[in-house]
Design an enzyme around this catalytic site. Sequence first.
Site: not given
Length: 310
Positions: A150, A174
């Site tokens: 990303r 995460h």
Amino acid sequence: MKISVIGAGNVGATAAHRLAEKQLAHEVVLIDIVEGIPQGKALDMYESGPVGLFDTAIHGSNDYMASADSDIVLITAGLARKPGMTREDLLMKNAGIVKEVTDQVMKHSSNPILVMVSNPLDVMTFVAHASSGLGKERVIGMAGVLDAARFRSFIAEELNVSMQDVNAFVLGGHGDSMVPVVKYTSVAGIPITELLSQEKIDALVERTRNGGVEIVNYLKNGSAFYAPAASAVEMIEAIVKDRKRILACTTLLEGEYGINNVFCGVPVKIGKNGVEEILEINLAPAELDALKHSASLVQENCKSLEALLA
């Protein structure tokens, strides 16, 4: 090589199809608790073989017996996030699911490598490790690969360059506490700090932290699956082909970075044995503090599950 995928939702099914297309196994097994879903999706994937030019056998089942003697098991099972729901909201429900899944997997495969995708990722990797009895090198969480993808895509978009030329590491948990490491972010070897202002870098870092939420907000009823599936398959490919890739993955830290007994995302070498080495890179003091803070949040969540795993 046999690879089983647990959970035939968007992430699991997309990953299974990608594994078959890349011919990373002679057999891919898709398992789900909902009758007909894994069977139908597996058959649909198999029928794409003549067009996709692959011969991988793909089977769907509701019975974990079908996963017997798997070399690698990708665990995606769990409830998806909904708008306004944090990863931590999923904690207790998904922990119970992952424990049950891991118990079933280990009944039929003696020494598989487990690749975890279920959220909250770092805590679910801890649950799978505790439930499986496997060595820490054989239970790996997919976190930094997706988060870095990303970050890299946002940088490439901002600079109008090829994504292939962008390198980055995203460490830590995460979730909202992830740590994109600007020091090791570059475009064709050029430090990102020479190409973008600090203000713009900070904005891209923040967008990366909220990357999953951004997609959830668009979809309304669902969460990301193409990029998570592709990221998991990249890890599996490194294992199958013994590529010795350096990827940021969630693994058990035992003193590295001053962090003990916590699953956290750090750079590791991935090969046929799973996590073959943990790399300790130099971090700026603020980045190291952020990594330790991220790990502490994971540890707090893990402690809340002690009764479940007792």
